[in-house]
Enzyme design. Structure first.
Site, short mmCIF file in Angstrom:
data_model
loop_
_atom_site.label_atom_id
_atom_site.label_comp_id
_atom_site.label_asym_id
_atom_site.label_seq_id
_atom_site.Cartn_x
_atom_site.Cartn_y
_atom_site.Cartn_z
N GLU A 51 72.75 -0.26 19.51
CA GLU A 51 73.66 0.78 20.01
C GLU A 51 75.03 0.68 19.32
O GLU A 51 75.54 -0.42 19.08
CB GLU A 51 73.83 0.57 21.52
CG GLU A 51 74.69 1.61 22.22
CD GLU A 51 74.94 1.26 23.68
OE1 GLU A 51 74.83 0.07 24.06
OE2 GLU A 51 75.27 2.18 24.46
N LYS A 124 73.52 9.66 26.24
CA LYS A 124 73.21 8.61 27.22
C LYS A 124 73.48 9.08 28.65
O LYS A 124 74.57 9.55 28.96
CB LYS A 124 74.05 7.38 26.87
CG LYS A 124 73.91 6.17 27.76
CD LYS A 124 74.68 5.01 27.12
CE LYS A 124 74.67 3.75 27.94
NZ LYS A 124 75.29 2.62 27.20
N CYS A 161 70.64 2.04 25.80
CA CYS A 161 71.14 0.86 26.51
C CYS A 161 70.94 0.96 28.03
O CYS A 161 69.83 0.82 28.50
CB CYS A 161 72.58 0.60 26.12
SG CYS A 161 73.12 -1.06 26.59
N1 PUT Z 1 75.85 -1.53 27.10
C1 PUT Z 1 76.21 -1.81 28.47
C2 PUT Z 1 75.66 -3.07 29.05
C3 PUT Z 1 76.24 -3.36 30.40
C4 PUT Z 1 76.00 -4.75 30.86
N2 PUT Z 1 76.64 -5.09 32.11
#
Ligand code: PUT
Length: 290
Positions: A51, A124, A161
């Protein structure tokens, strides 16, 4: 018994890239480019970088000047670089980047096809917030809905993510026809708790998506230390049973490459009957805003 003859088995070769991405845009894109080329040389057709690989994970802090690094899709340096690279290597590259659209900012994925074209974008949907991951400050929740794309005769879904923790997102992409699920990621240590290592639950959550949807899952995460954060890698490829077929630990740099038998996965998916036995009329609660 009659021998069964039919068309050749349908396969696709995928890759997950893992690397440190501490630098500014140019060295990061160069490092990703080298790994894409290496994966393509090993036969990978769909190659997943982590990401927001355009720079360090900037969401550790809330800084208003960082909004200036966002770009419209067609102008973003990661997108432009991956378009040229995809066309050169004849591979597909799901490319995560910081998008600006007028006054709005998104954590966006451009699906770049093997001709270098942008097949579409996904913004997202689930935006995390908390110490070290201040994403709600930067990103509007995505307004595209979940997306799937057809590349190399294979339908793929890509979440970004935090989406990876939501079975609803994986299931939605599966119901839209996805045969593989991809998740570019930036995750590591939690500044409020030095003892908390979420890497095992991170993997298990996505292995669960592989199990429940009977389809392979591919996840790519960054490694290395950036300021107070340590990104934990553990990128992997899981098969349609949820077993890890390829996996990195917390420090390796490289590409995981796996050839997936899509017919084998489809057969397993049909045989398990999970999609046959769904009871959507009982799931209304899932779409109530409570
Ligand atoms: N990319 C976000 C991850 C969050 C983890 N707490």
């Amino acid at each position: 018994p009659c021998p069964i003859s039919g068309p050749m088995t349908r396969t696709i070769t995928v890759a997950a890239l893992q690397l440190a991405l501490p630098g500014p845009v140019e060295p990061n894109i160069k490092a990703v480019t080298a790994l894409v080329e290496a994966a393509a040389a090993r036969g990978a057709q769909i190659i997943l970088p982590p990401e927001l690989f355009e720079g360090p994970y900037f969401c550790q802090v809330e800084e208003e000047e960082l909004f200036a690094t966002a770009r419209p899709t067609a102008e973003h340096p990661s997108v432009v670089a991956m378009q040229a690279l995809a066309a050169k290597c004849k591979v597909a590259i799901p490319t995560s980047f910081f998008e600006r659209d007028g006054h709005h900012y998104y954590n966006t994925l451009a699906m770049i096809g093997p001709d270098g074209g942008i097949m579409g974008t996904y913004r997202k949907s689930h935006i995390p917030d908390g110490p070290g991951y201040e994403e709600k400050y930067y990103f509007r929740p995505g307004n595209t809905g979940f997306k799937i794309w057809e590349v190399f005769d294979t339908r793929i879904g890509v979440g970004v993510c935090w989406d990876q923790w939501y079975p609803e997102c994986a299931r939605a992409m599966a119901l839209m026809g996805a045969e593989l699920l991809f998740y570019p990621t930036a995750i590591g240590s939690e500044p409020y708790d030095a003892d908390l290592d979420t890497s095992r639950m991170w993997r298990r959550a996505m292995q669960g998506h592989a199990v429940s949807n009977c389809m392979p899952v591919i996840a790519a995460n960054r490694i290395g230390t950036e300021g107070d954060a340590r990104f934990y890698g553990h990128s992997f490829i899981a098969d349609e049973w949820g077993d890890l077929t390829q996996a990195f630990g917390a420090s390796e740099t490289g590409a995981l490459v796996e050839t997936i038998d899509l017919d084998r996965a489809a057969k397993h998916r049909a045989g398990m009957g999970f999609f046959r036995d769904r009871r959507p009329q009982l799931y209304g609660r899932l779409v109530e805003d409570v």
